[in-house]
Enzyme design. Structure first.
Site, PDB file in Angstrom:
ATOM      1  CG  ASP A   1      -7.578 -14.139  19.093  1.00 17.96           C
ATOM      2  OD1 ASP A   1      -8.386 -14.446  19.984  1.00 17.96           O
ATOM      3  OD2 ASP A   1      -6.506 -14.737  18.898  1.00 17.96           O
TER       4      ASP A   1
ATOM      5  CG  HIS B   1      -6.946 -14.826  24.393  1.00 16.68           C
ATOM      6  ND1 HIS B   1      -6.887 -15.045  23.035  1.00 16.68           N
ATOM      7  CD2 HIS B   1      -6.273 -13.652  24.625  1.00 16.68           C
ATOM      8  CE1 HIS B   1      -6.212 -14.055  22.462  1.00 16.68           C
ATOM      9  NE2 HIS B   1      -5.828 -13.210  23.414  1.00 16.68           N
TER      10      HIS B   1
ATOM     11  CG  ASP C   1     -10.641 -18.370  23.839  1.00 16.14           C
ATOM     12  OD1 ASP C   1      -9.495 -18.240  24.325  1.00 16.14           O
ATOM     13  OD2 ASP C   1     -10.880 -18.205  22.620  1.00 16.14           O
TER      14      ASP C   1
ATOM     15  CB  CYS D   1      -8.147 -19.369  18.821  1.00 22.99           C
ATOM     16  SG  CYS D   1      -7.886 -19.729  20.567  1.00 22.99           S
TER      17      CYS D   1
END
Length: 671
Positions: A358, A479, A481, A653
């Protein structure tokens, strides 16, 4: 002729002028003639060429030529002079009876001037390339390339080299583009003439120019250049100095200049830089000189380029925290298997912030003469914020960020929400560097979260990886992802798009129920997590309704990805992942989200899902292995449950990967 110059002559006294080889002097003969002139004739030395426009009727070259109102003498010189005023041209004017009324005499000094760059992008600065004044994309394109000098030659008290007041180390020159001033002519210019280099006010914020002080530095090898002193490379042009005289060396000479990019393309900067060199002619003391010749070159600043999962990994970055020893153990084993390097950010630096993905995104910049990685620092600014600058910025490792107002920054500005596809072709248009993917609010959302505008503007301005906006605001963290990833594949387009799919998850659970495994448990054996049976999941109507909503959101993105990446359903693999609604009607993964993986070549690091077991094996892991092993990929399941999943993140992450750049050169892109 590339350069034309209108010239006035005087029939009362000789005129001394400087002429640049390859340019043309235009003399309006009627305007310069004595009153009553009706005819003229021209004589010159051997090195001077001339033509008359309009061409006269055939006559002896000794006979006077009829003078008209538009009679123009076109003068050029083919070779540089060895001394001042060593060439001569005279125009004799006659009256109606062909009596001589006056003679205009020109003494000419010819010099060669060429400001040169690597306009054909082969790493060599060729002489006077005809395309050096413009930029064209594509394999048959032209135009020089400039790197933003955003790395740092210093290890201590460092900042990006482009923010230093001067060159801090001579090794910094390799990050700059070479520009060569080539001249040929007499030992010195006639009195009052001078060469100046200049840039516009608009370009000045994007470039600086240094020159090599010593001719020996110019003519010798890179090894000798790098053994020179910093003082040998004075600053010529900057935002404070838009124009500066540069030396004329005399004879046949070259002078090297080093051009430094200061900023990336952005909303207010198209990346193009023009540098000009002018020869100035004196009029008289107290009156400004006038430019009589200008040569110019154009550079384009290299864009920042992201790297997709399909490129080879070089380094893997993870954080060490007080509670993630087991996670790090799994990551070490995976990285060792892949042959990459593992870089650990320790607690003194991360200060408890474990979300490496991030905080930053790895990319690179490239030119024919040099390239290096550049980290893009996100605006999220957690306690990991100092890591990209303090630990990554260094020699041949650049840094860039975009600063946003704190009120504009949301979770969507973390770079788990920034991905890039592998190369694709869409309706015949090729994207050989892939396309950037970002998550935003749904188009109809009145109060949705979005990636901040300064970051989006930056990404769009790079041009070479045209962004695609996906819908991610339905997720609590927000997000992309969390529902998608790419893995390499040996067939079709060379990759597969992986999408989370609640429908596939429910299909597996229904099959388990039908096969008599309805009492198999999720989360069995996990501390502080209540086991849930397959039948309990299937009977939870709220959970099913929430996942129907999630599936509709993912399907919306599926359609966008198919359209914008040119994908077919056979290019997509659906993974069994369920979600659950949390705060603000936004969702999180119900169990570790297997799509949120790290891809290291053929080795995948996948969150261990702790799914129901049949015959001692997790059914979700078995499904994942079956799907990935069919592509020749190896699955390693990493326990991130307590230290990442419970904190609303997963393996991807908590990690980041620097990869090798594309073989494809961005300037060959067809735009």
């Amino acid at each position: 002729m590339g350069h034309r110059r209108t010239l006035g002559v005087d029939y009362d006294k000789p005129t001394s002028i400087v002429c640049v080889v390859g340019s043309e002097l235009n003399v309006n003969l009627d305007r310069s003639a004595p009153p009553g002139s009706k005819f003229f004739s021209v004589k010159c030395t051997a090195n001077v060429q001339y033509n008359i426009s309009p061409p006269p009727a055939e006559t002896s070259h000794l006979s006077p030529i009829l003078l008209t109102g538009n009679s123009v003498l076109l003068i050029s010189i083919s070779h540089a002079s060895q001394s001042e005023e060593n060439e001569k041209l005279s125009v004799c004017y006659y009256g109606k009876n062909k009596e001589v009324l006056g003679t205009a005499i020109l003494y000419l000094t010819a010099i060669e001037i060429s400001l040169d760059v690597d306009a054909d992008r082969d790493g060599i600065v060729e002489k006077n390339n005809p395309d050096k004044e413009s930029w064209k994309w594509g394999p048959n394109g032209h135009g020089a390339i400039l790197l933003v000098n955003c790395d740092s030659e210093k290890f201590y008290n460092k900042k990006p080299d482009c923010e230093e007041a001067r060159i801090s180390k001579v090794t910094d020159l390799k990050d700059m583009s070479l520009m060569v001033l080539r001249t040929r002519g007499p030992a010195q210019l006639p009195k009052g003439y001078k060469l100046t280099m200049h840039i516009s006010q608009g370009d000045a914020e994007g470039v600086r120019v240094f020159r090599a002080e010593s001719p020996d530095v110019v003519k010798n090898s890179l090894r000798k250049i790098f053994s020179a002193f910093v003082k040998d490379f004075p600053l010529v042009l900057s935002s404070e100095v838009l124009s500066k005289e540069v030396p004329y060396l005399g004879g046949s000479a070259e002078m090297n200049f080093y051009v430094e990019g200061l900023r990336f393309p952005d909303k207010d900067f198209d990346g193009l830089i023009t540098i000009s060199l002018s020869l100035l002619e004196p009029i008289r003391e107290g009156i400004p000189e006038t430019p009589i010749f200008t040569d110019k070159v154009v550079f384009r600043v290299s864009p920042w380029i992201m790297t997709p999962n399909t490129l080879q990994p070089v380094e893997v970055f993870v954080c060490s925290t007080s509670d993630n020893y087991q996670f790090l153990k799994g990551m070490r084993n995976l990285v060792t298997k892949s042959g990459s390097k593992l870089k650990i950010c320790h607690e003194y630096m991360n200060r408890g912030d474990r979300w490496m993905q991030d905080e930053l995104e790895f990319g690179y910049i490239d030119s024919p003469h040099h390239s290096f990685p550049v980290v893009l620092d996100s605006p999220r600014d957690g306690t990991l914020d100092d890591f990209p600058y303090d630990e990554l910025l260094g020699p041949d490792f650049g840094y860039v960020t975009r600063v946003a107002h704190r009120k504009d920054v949301s979770s969507l500005d973390s770079f788990g929400n920034l991905e890039v596809s592998p190369p694709v072709t869409v309706n015949g248009k090729k994207y050989p560097l892939g396309r950037i993917l970002i998550g935003v609010a749904f188009p109809t959302a009145m109060e949705g979260r979005n990636m901040t505008k300064v970051v989006q503007d930056f990404l769009w301005a790079q041009k070479v990886q045209e962004p695609v906006a996906l819908f991610s605001d339905w997720l609590l963290v927000g997000h992309i992802d969390e529902f998608m990833s790419f893995v390499p594949a040996p067939d079709r387009k060379g990759f597969r798009l992986l999408l989370a799919s609640p429908d596939v998850g429910y299909k597996i659970f229904r099959r388990l129920h039908n096969d008599g495994h309805g009492q198999a448990k999720m989360f069995d054996g996990l501390n502080d997590e209540k086991p849930v049976t397959v039948d309990e999941i299937l009977s939870d109507e709220n959970l099913r309704a929430e996942n129907n909503y999630v599936q509709s959101c993912i399907d919306w993105n599926r359609d966008v990805l198919k359209r914008e990446l040119g994908l077919d359903d056979d290019d997509i693999i659906d993974l069994p992942v369920l979600f659950k609604m949390k705060w603000l009607n936004r969702v999180v993964a119900y169990y570790p989200d297997m799509v949120n993986m790290i891809v290291l070549g053929k080795n995948l690091g996948i969150p261990k899902p702790f799914g129901p077991k049949v015959n001692g094996r997790c059914v979700l892991e078995a499904e994942m292995c079956s799907l990935m092993e069919a592509l020749g990929l190896n699955c390693t399941f990493i326990d991130d449950f307590a230290t990442y999943h419970k904190l609303l993140g997963e393996v991807h992450c908590g990690s980041n990967v620097r990869r090798k750049p594309f073989d494809f050169k961005w300037w060959n892109l067809e735009l």
